[in-house]
Design an enzyme around this catalytic site. Structure first.
Site, short mmCIF file in Angstrom:
data_model
loop_
_atom_site.label_atom_id
_atom_site.label_comp_id
_atom_site.label_asym_id
_atom_site.label_seq_id
_atom_site.Cartn_x
_atom_site.Cartn_y
_atom_site.Cartn_z
CG ASP A 57 -2.08 -0.98 1.05
OD1 ASP A 57 -2.36 -1.38 -0.10
OD2 ASP A 57 -2.71 -1.33 2.06
N GLY A 58 2.01 1.22 0.66
CA GLY A 58 2.90 2.38 0.65
C GLY A 58 3.36 2.73 -0.74
CG ASN A 133 -4.83 5.57 2.88
OD1 ASN A 133 -5.68 5.13 2.11
ND2 ASN A 133 -3.81 4.85 3.32
CD GLU A 134 -4.12 8.41 6.75
OE1 GLU A 134 -2.92 8.44 6.40
OE2 GLU A 134 -4.80 7.37 6.72
CB THR A 172 -9.44 0.22 6.15
OG1 THR A 172 -8.67 0.62 5.01
CG2 THR A 172 -10.88 0.00 5.72
CE1 TYR A 174 -2.64 7.28 13.79
CE2 TYR A 174 -3.27 9.35 12.76
CZ TYR A 174 -2.76 8.66 13.84
OH TYR A 174 -2.36 9.33 14.96
CB SER A 177 -4.88 2.66 14.34
OG SER A 177 -4.51 3.98 13.99
#
Length: 279
Positions: A57-58, A133-134, A172, A174, A177
């Site tokens: 994913d990175g 993502n964020e 899904t 950070y 978490s």
């Protein structure tokens, strides 16, 4: 959402992006050797139609940011060469299946919402970015104090470590978490999640994640000058004297190659966090 690009018999321009791991390089080498002599494909990192990300994913996040200004023309496909990747459809031993699917490709795509961020500094400059993502904001020193404004209405005064705003697919990562909810990407919305908020008799916040629809805007207004850490996906910046951070659902989306091997969102969630279940 599945849509289709117009690929009526044209040669597909393919970019291959891989991390430095041995297995990723081996997969990339195989793809290069196949595509370089195939008349239906043209290898080029400039103006590609399809970007193949090899790694995890990175690596996919890095590929996204490499081509974030060409999202209306590019489709992505991921091969994971280590742990299961949330954005990847193929394992390293499925390269032949990928090649076969790309030869049969008709331009169909699966599209996911992305995040647009505008960061205003005290000198009037505005730094703009996109996130798959964020995007998070944290204070380097002391507690972060900021007003959270939704559609020009002050919602709360936040005190704590920081704020995370995620996309549906980023929910899904950070966000999860932090205790945030998992949001299906067909729901075009943002999710605001607090990072270690201070709650006592004097300071109160909602204390739970907030789902914001596409038509709404989130503003974060820091109340203290200083250095802030701004993270956009896997990139981190330190900016001085941030006066406002705005978050929107971007008009553009990220597009993935749709094929029989494309894994549904809930299958990805199950594989990533639950694994095999008893029948």
């Amino acid at each position: 959402m599945m849509t289709q690009m117009n690929y009526t018999g044209k040669v597909k321009r393919v970019a291959i992006i891989a991390n430095g791991k041995y297995q990723s390089k081996r997969v990339a080498s195989k793809l290069f050797s196949v595509f370089k002599d195939d008349p239906d494909f043209y290898l080029s990192k400039k103006n590609p139609d399809i970007v193949i990300s090899i790694g995890g994913d990175g690596m996919l996040l890095s590929a996204f940011h490499m081509y974030e200004k060409e999202l209306d023309k590019v489709r992505f496909v991921g091969i994971h060469t280590g742990h299961l990747g949330f954005y990847t459809d193929y394992r390293d031993f499925e390269v032949d299946k990928l090649i076969d699917n790309l030869r049969k490709d008709k331009g169909e795509q699966i599209s996911y919402p992305i995040l647009k961020v505008a960061i205003t500094l005290d000198d009037g400059r505005v730094v703009k970015a996109r996130a798959l993502n964020e995007a998070t904001v944290k204070r380097i020193e002391k507690t972060m104090v900021a007003d959270v404004i939704i559609n020009h209405v002050k919602f709360e005064s936040f005190r704590g470590d920081g704020i995370s705003v995620s996309t549906p697919t980023g929910s899904t990562a950070y966000n999860k978490s932090l205790g945030g909810a998992v949001l299906h990407p067909t729901i075009e919305a943002l999710q605001l999640t607090e990072i270690s908020s201070l709650n006592n008799r004097v300071f109160r916040t909602l204390g739970s994640s907030i789902i914001i629809p596409k038509k709404d805007k989130i503003e974060l207004v820091p109340k203290r000058l200083g250095i802030y850490t701004i993270s956009i996906d896997n990139k981190t910046y330190q900016l001085k004297n941030v006066t406002k951070v705005e978050y929107f659902i971007d008009d553009e989306k990220i597009h993935f190659v749709s094929s029989p091997s494309h894994t549904s969102f809930w299958e990805r969630v199950k594989d990533a966090f639950i694994g095999e279940t008893d029948s």
